[in-house]
Design an enzyme around this catalytic site. Structure first.
Site, PDB file in Angstrom:
ATOM      1  N   GLU A   1      -1.891  -9.276   3.226  1.00 43.74           N
ATOM      2  CA  GLU A   1      -1.890  -9.884   4.559  1.00 43.74           C
ATOM      3  C   GLU A   1      -3.292 -10.279   5.014  1.00 43.74           C
ATOM      4  O   GLU A   1      -3.455 -11.187   5.844  1.00 43.74           O
ATOM      5  CB  GLU A   1      -1.258  -8.947   5.591  1.00 43.74           C
ATOM      6  CG  GLU A   1      -2.010  -7.659   5.891  1.00 43.74           C
ATOM      7  CD  GLU A   1      -1.611  -6.498   5.007  1.00 43.74           C
ATOM      8  OE1 GLU A   1      -1.781  -5.337   5.433  1.00 43.74           O
ATOM      9  OE2 GLU A   1      -1.142  -6.741   3.873  1.00 43.74           O
TER      10      GLU A   1
ATOM     11  N   HIS B   1      -3.583  -5.084   0.096  1.00 42.87           N
ATOM     12  CA  HIS B   1      -3.116  -5.631   1.382  1.00 42.87           C
ATOM     13  C   HIS B   1      -3.203  -7.165   1.355  1.00 42.87           C
ATOM     14  O   HIS B   1      -4.201  -7.749   1.794  1.00 42.87           O
ATOM     15  CB  HIS B   1      -3.973  -5.089   2.526  1.00 42.87           C
ATOM     16  CG  HIS B   1      -3.725  -3.660   2.857  1.00 42.87           C
ATOM     17  ND1 HIS B   1      -2.817  -3.255   3.800  1.00 42.87           N
ATOM     18  CD2 HIS B   1      -4.266  -2.533   2.342  1.00 42.87           C
ATOM     19  CE1 HIS B   1      -2.813  -1.927   3.872  1.00 42.87           C
ATOM     20  NE2 HIS B   1      -3.681  -1.467   2.991  1.00 42.87           N
TER      21      HIS B   1
ATOM     22  N   CYS C   1       0.840  -1.196   0.000  1.00 44.72           N
ATOM     23  CA  CYS C   1       0.000   0.000   0.000  1.00 44.72           C
ATOM     24  C   CYS C   1       0.879   1.251   0.000  1.00 44.72           C
ATOM     25  O   CYS C   1       1.515   1.549  -1.005  1.00 44.72           O
ATOM     26  CB  CYS C   1      -0.972  -0.030   1.181  1.00 44.72           C
ATOM     27  SG  CYS C   1      -2.350   1.116   1.012  1.00 44.72           S
TER      28      CYS C   1
END
Length: 553
Positions: free
Chosen positions: A526, A524, A387
């Site tokens: 994750e 993102h 990001c």
């Protein structure tokens, strides 16, 4: 007992917490869900948060921790991340409600005249709104696990406690279960374990009309049979419903601990659900891999919120998952970006096998992150930018390689003459299938690109090597974008755009191919990583870091 699938009704488990906050209700809920899945049941979750904010999207990460983003663009509590990592459940807008969202809905209805001019009250209007939010999960899974945020006794949590008290009457005992997580502290000076805080917590809950069916006792030391019997006697629960929730070395041990204590069996007994024996082998293998790594690798994470790692909870776990995929223990060095602005990167980042710059908002620490990126690029250290980390990698490359000396992000410097990162005012929303328009005057949350978006990958790139597919879908939470006016000049300087939106308008991934592993992504990743299914980008990042470490030895 009834076999799963013979009824369409969902059974509900309500989890409350007492004595103090941060005992781990989210992990307890996720672990219960994991065990129920091991028995072949389907599960879903919901988090009911008592704070007045409509959602966590604008809350300070120091106070609240990370904001977890779902596929449908909901900005939710970080416990949603635990739920998704531990189970196959997919979270959405309906899985996280706050007092603010509940009250906002009720007030909106009142303004529209839906209450026919009647007096709007906490009971029944607020509690009915909460019950409606909970019951929308009915039929979506075999078991719905509902976590009530905060601590029993908090004034802001009372409407939620009252709502679930009413739901017990509405649903019946075989369709509702109360689990209370409490603290049984060990007083080191006296060498004793004290049950009084748990007794008072249960007393407080019973005063609100709820008798817990199961107690999860968070403790530092094992609870003896005598202590469990004492807790059971004073809290009016069966002895086998007093579960030791002892501290563990790794959070992925919690499901195994609960299973050893017989928690999943007790839940199924009380809910009158039939299943076969659980298959907990995958969790045993996972914990075994965590405890017996073949390698060790050190990753530096440089960001704004490094003093509170809860701000990067999903990121932290995704890095651990990347290590699992490579049978490696990942040692994390959280380094303040502000410290890097004045310190020596060579010294501060010495011994690191990989460098990650995470997402964030605002200019504080930005130049420190850029210095970390320069260090990674020049010294051929594997780099992963997420990001804002990707955006700053573009800024760094523009300045140092493409010789655009004043390159910057217009988020960090609104007057920059070279906005390589800027506020994209028109873009196509693939979820709504509509063009979105935004500008600097739009509502703060309204300018974000949120949720899952498709991305098309370029062949023969780090991204394609990781994903092994041409199109992916990843979750976003950001406001500014790569400026296409600079696409050609940066490409000629050596920056490869390896991932774009299907209409080729939005840049999603950038790479430097003349580097062992240098990748930045606008999304993102994750948020979609799981311990038993590590995200491919984190897997390959850790693999590159291991290769770098081996080359240095």
């Amino acid at each position: 007992m009834k076999k799963p699938g013979t009824t369409k009704r969902t059974k509900f488990i309500f989890i409350t917490g007492g004595v103090l906050s941060s005992l781990g209700k989210g992990l307890a809920a996720a672990s219960i869900g994991a065990l129920l899945e091991c028995r072949g049941l389907t599960v879903t979750f919901q988090k009911l948060d008592p704070y007045i904010n409509v959602d966590p999207g604008t809350m300070n990460p120091f106070q609240h921790g990370e904001v977890f983003v779902t596929d449908d663009g909901a900005e939710t509590d970080l416990d949603m991340g635990h739920y998704e990592r531990y189970t196959n459940a997919l979270m959405a807008q309906k899985n996280n409600y706050t007092s603010g969202r509940i009250y906002y809905s009720v007030i909106t209805k009142e303004r529209r005249g839906e209450y026919l001019g009647g007096t709007v009250q906490v009971i029944p209007h607020i509690t009915d709104e909460i019950k409606t939010a909970v019951l929308q999960l009915d039929g979506s899974a075999d078991i719905a696990i509902i976590e009530i945020g905060g601590t029993v006794g908090d004034i802001e949590g009372l409407p939620f406690i009252e709502a679930i008290r009413q739901l017990r009457s509405d649903l019946g005992r075989e369709y509702s279960l109360f689990v209370h997580l409490t603290l049984v502290p060990y007083i080191k000076a006296a060498g004793e374990v004290k049950t009084k805080p748990t007794q008072h917590s249960v007393k407080e809950l019973r005063a609100d009309g709820i008798q817990p069916d199961i107690l999860l006792c968070r403790t530092e030391v094992p609870l003896s049979a005598e202590l469990k019997a004492k807790i059971a006697l004073f809290c009016n629960v069966p002895k086998d419903a007093v579960i030791t929730a002892i501290d563990v070395d790794n959070i992925y041990e919690v499901p195994l601990l609960f299973h050893k204590e017989g928690l999943d069996g007790k839940i199924l007994e009380l809910l009158n659900v039939w299943t076969g024996s659980p298959n907990i082998r995958p969790w045993q293998n996972l914990v075994d891999n965590l405890k017996n790594p073949l390698h060790t690798v050190t990753i530096a994470v440089t960001g704004k919120y490094v003093d509170l790692t809860e701000s990067y909870k999903s990121l932290h776990e995704a890095l651990i998952h990347g290590g699992l995929a490579n049978r490696a223990k990942v040692e994390l060095l959280y380094l303040s970006a502000e410290e890097l602005e004045t310190g020596n990167p060579e010294q501060l980042l010495a011994g690191c096998d990989g460098i990650l710059v995470p997402g964030g908002f605002g200019k504080r620490g930005a130049e420190g992150k850029i210095r970390a990126i320069t260090h990674a690029r020049v010294n051929k250290i594997p780099f992963f930018g997420i990001c804002l980390g990707m955006q700053l990698a573009v800024v760094e490359f523009s300045r140092q390689v493409a010789q655009i000396a004043k390159a910057h992000s217009s988020e960090l410097d609104p007057l920059t003459p070279e906005p390589v990162i800027y506020l994209c005012k028109e873009w196509f929303d693939y979820r709504s299938q509509k063009k979105q328009v935004r500008d600097e005057q739009s509502d703060f949350g309204g300018t974000l690109r949120l949720g899952a978006y498709p991305c098309v990958l370029k062949k023969d790139t780090f991204a394609m090597a990781a994903y092994q597919t041409e199109e992916i879908s990843e979750r976003h939470r950001h406001r500014y974008e790569f400026n296409n006016d600079y696409r050609e000049v940066l490409n000629k300087a050596g920056l490869v755009i390896s991932g774009v939106s299907p209409d080729n308008h939005l840049v999603e991934i950038v790479e430097i191919p003349e580097h062992p592993w240098f990748l930045g992504c606008q999304f993102h990743p994750e948020f979609k990583s799981k311990p038993m299914k590590p995200h491919p980008l984190f897997r390959d990042f850790i693999k590159a870091a291991l290769n770098f470490r081996d080359a240095q030895e």
